[in-house]
Write a protein that holds these residues in place. Structure first.
Motif, short mmCIF file in Angstrom:
data_model
loop_
_atom_site.label_atom_id
_atom_site.label_comp_id
_atom_site.label_asym_id
_atom_site.label_seq_id
_atom_site.Cartn_x
_atom_site.Cartn_y
_atom_site.Cartn_z
N SER A 35 2.72 -24.82 -4.77
CA SER A 35 3.05 -26.11 -5.37
C SER A 35 2.83 -27.20 -4.34
CB SER A 35 4.52 -26.11 -5.82
OG SER A 35 4.88 -27.37 -6.35
N GLY A 36 2.10 -28.25 -4.74
CA GLY A 36 1.82 -29.34 -3.82
C GLY A 36 0.56 -29.16 -3.00
N SER A 37 -0.15 -28.06 -3.22
CA SER A 37 -1.37 -27.80 -2.44
C SER A 37 -2.55 -28.65 -2.91
CB SER A 37 -1.75 -26.32 -2.49
OG SER A 37 -1.99 -25.90 -3.83
N GLY A 38 -2.48 -29.13 -4.16
CA GLY A 38 -3.54 -29.99 -4.68
C GLY A 38 -4.37 -29.39 -5.79
N ASP A 133 -0.94 -25.38 4.18
CA ASP A 133 0.26 -24.91 4.87
C ASP A 133 1.51 -25.32 4.09
OD1 ASP A 133 1.37 -23.83 7.58
OD2 ASP A 133 2.48 -25.69 7.21
N VAL A 134 2.45 -24.40 3.98
CA VAL A 134 3.66 -24.66 3.19
C VAL A 134 4.42 -25.87 3.72
CG1 VAL A 134 5.11 -23.07 4.53
CG2 VAL A 134 5.72 -23.61 2.15
N GLU A 168 -7.33 -12.19 -1.63
CA GLU A 168 -7.99 -11.43 -0.57
C GLU A 168 -9.48 -11.75 -0.46
OE1 GLU A 168 -7.15 -7.36 -1.43
OE2 GLU A 168 -5.02 -7.52 -0.91
N ASN A 169 -10.14 -11.91 -1.60
CA ASN A 169 -11.57 -12.21 -1.60
C ASN A 169 -11.91 -13.28 -2.64
OD1 ASN A 169 -12.69 -10.12 0.36
ND2 ASN A 169 -11.60 -8.80 -1.09
N PRO A 170 -11.36 -14.48 -2.48
CA PRO A 170 -11.67 -15.53 -3.45
C PRO A 170 -13.12 -15.97 -3.34
CG PRO A 170 -10.51 -16.45 -1.58
CD PRO A 170 -10.51 -14.96 -1.39
N GLU A 171 -13.67 -16.46 -4.42
CA GLU A 171 -15.04 -16.97 -4.37
C GLU A 171 -15.13 -18.21 -3.48
OE1 GLU A 171 -15.21 -14.01 -7.37
OE2 GLU A 171 -13.72 -15.61 -7.08
N ILE A 172 -14.08 -19.02 -3.51
CA ILE A 172 -14.08 -20.28 -2.78
C ILE A 172 -12.71 -20.50 -2.13
CG2 ILE A 172 -14.44 -22.79 -2.93
CD1 ILE A 172 -15.94 -22.26 -5.58
N VAL A 173 -12.73 -21.01 -0.91
CA VAL A 173 -11.49 -21.43 -0.24
C VAL A 173 -11.64 -22.90 0.14
CG1 VAL A 173 -9.93 -21.13 1.73
CG2 VAL A 173 -11.05 -19.13 0.70
N GLN A 178 -6.83 -30.05 5.44
CA GLN A 178 -7.87 -30.40 6.41
C GLN A 178 -9.05 -31.14 5.77
OE1 GLN A 178 -9.09 -26.92 8.67
NE2 GLN A 178 -7.03 -26.05 8.61
N MET A 179 -9.19 -31.01 4.45
CA MET A 179 -10.33 -31.59 3.74
C MET A 179 -9.86 -32.63 2.74
SD MET A 179 -12.16 -27.90 2.95
CE MET A 179 -13.55 -28.59 2.02
N THR A 180 -10.72 -33.61 2.46
CA THR A 180 -10.41 -34.61 1.44
C THR A 180 -10.66 -34.03 0.05
OG1 THR A 180 -12.65 -35.51 1.37
CG2 THR A 180 -11.14 -36.43 3.02
N VAL A 181 -10.16 -34.72 -0.96
CA VAL A 181 -10.40 -34.30 -2.34
C VAL A 181 -11.90 -34.27 -2.62
CG1 VAL A 181 -10.11 -34.95 -4.77
CG2 VAL A 181 -8.18 -35.17 -3.18
N GLU A 182 -12.61 -35.26 -2.11
CA GLU A 182 -14.05 -35.34 -2.34
C GLU A 182 -14.77 -34.18 -1.69
OE1 GLU A 182 -12.10 -39.03 -3.06
OE2 GLU A 182 -12.13 -37.85 -1.20
N GLN A 183 -14.37 -33.81 -0.50
CA GLN A 183 -15.01 -32.69 0.20
C GLN A 183 -14.76 -31.37 -0.52
OE1 GLN A 183 -13.15 -33.31 4.02
NE2 GLN A 183 -15.01 -34.18 4.93
#
Length: 203
Positions: A35-38, A133-134, A168-173, A178-183
């Motif tokens: 929750s809150g990760s975006g 990060d939590v 464990e093996n997501p297609e995308i992380v 560390q990254m913007t919404v746009e990135q």
């Protein structure tokens, strides 16, 4: 328990027919994270980006679903499992309709996410781990839920007194601390383009 006298009624128009009509493949982009990760923010951003590319989409969000289809469910482990099961079935319907579905759910348990993946055809479930990060999630706390959990007003809150099982093996992380919404949006869009989801030429 299955109904004894209920039978699957097949139509004449197939999923492939609908994909060709829409001009792109269909799948579910499944955003999972604390929750809150975006998750919701990214799903909204990606939906807007795809819409501008004339891609047919529909967005499923945890809070929205609990206000409507899943309003009868609580937050026990069993209810959480049922919540995700229903969303998986709804996602499958949208995929059959030839639509790219964007699903934003904490979905903390690996087996629940794996169950949805097994429900769909290969390549139709794109797991996006919205990693944050939590401490950062708690700092953001857009709904005030972490504070309520800390105060004992909410029990079984993911990340505080209930576990979150990382993919464990997501297609995308995407690392939203560390990254913007746009990135993040661009990274997901790049994956969809490179894997051929935005075209039907390979079908």
């Amino acid at each position: 328990m299955k109904q004894k006298h209920v039978f699957l009624q097949e139509g004449l128009i197939t999923k492939s027919d609908r994909q060709r009509l829409n001009g792109h493949k269909s799948c579910v982009v499944w955003f999972t994270g604390l929750s809150g990760s975006g998750k919701s923010t990214l799903s909204v951003s990606l939906e807007q980006t795809l819409h501008h590319l004339n891609v047919r989409t529909y967005r499923l969000d945890g809070d929205n679903m609990r206000q409507r289809l899943n309003q009868d469910l609580g937050f026990s482990k069993r209810d959480r499992e049922e919540n995700i099961r229903r969303v998986g079935e709804v996602s499958k319907l949208f995929i059959d309709a030839g639509i790219i579905t964007l699903a934003a759910f904490i979905s903390p348990y690996k087996k629940d996410r794996d169950r949805i993946r097994s429900l769909l055809n290969e390549g139709e479930f794109i797991e996006v781990y919205v990693k944050c990060d939590v401490k950062e999630c708690e700092k953001r706390d857009p709904k005030g839920l972490y504070q309520k959990a800390r105060n004992g007003e909410i029990s079984g809150f993911t990340g505080i007194d209930d576990p979150y099982e990382e993919p464990e093996n997501p297609e995308i992380v995407v690392k939203t601390d560390q990254m913007t919404v746009e990135q993040c949006t661009e990274k997901i869009l790049k994956y969809l383009k490179e894997k051929g989801y935005l075209t039907v030429r390979s079908m």
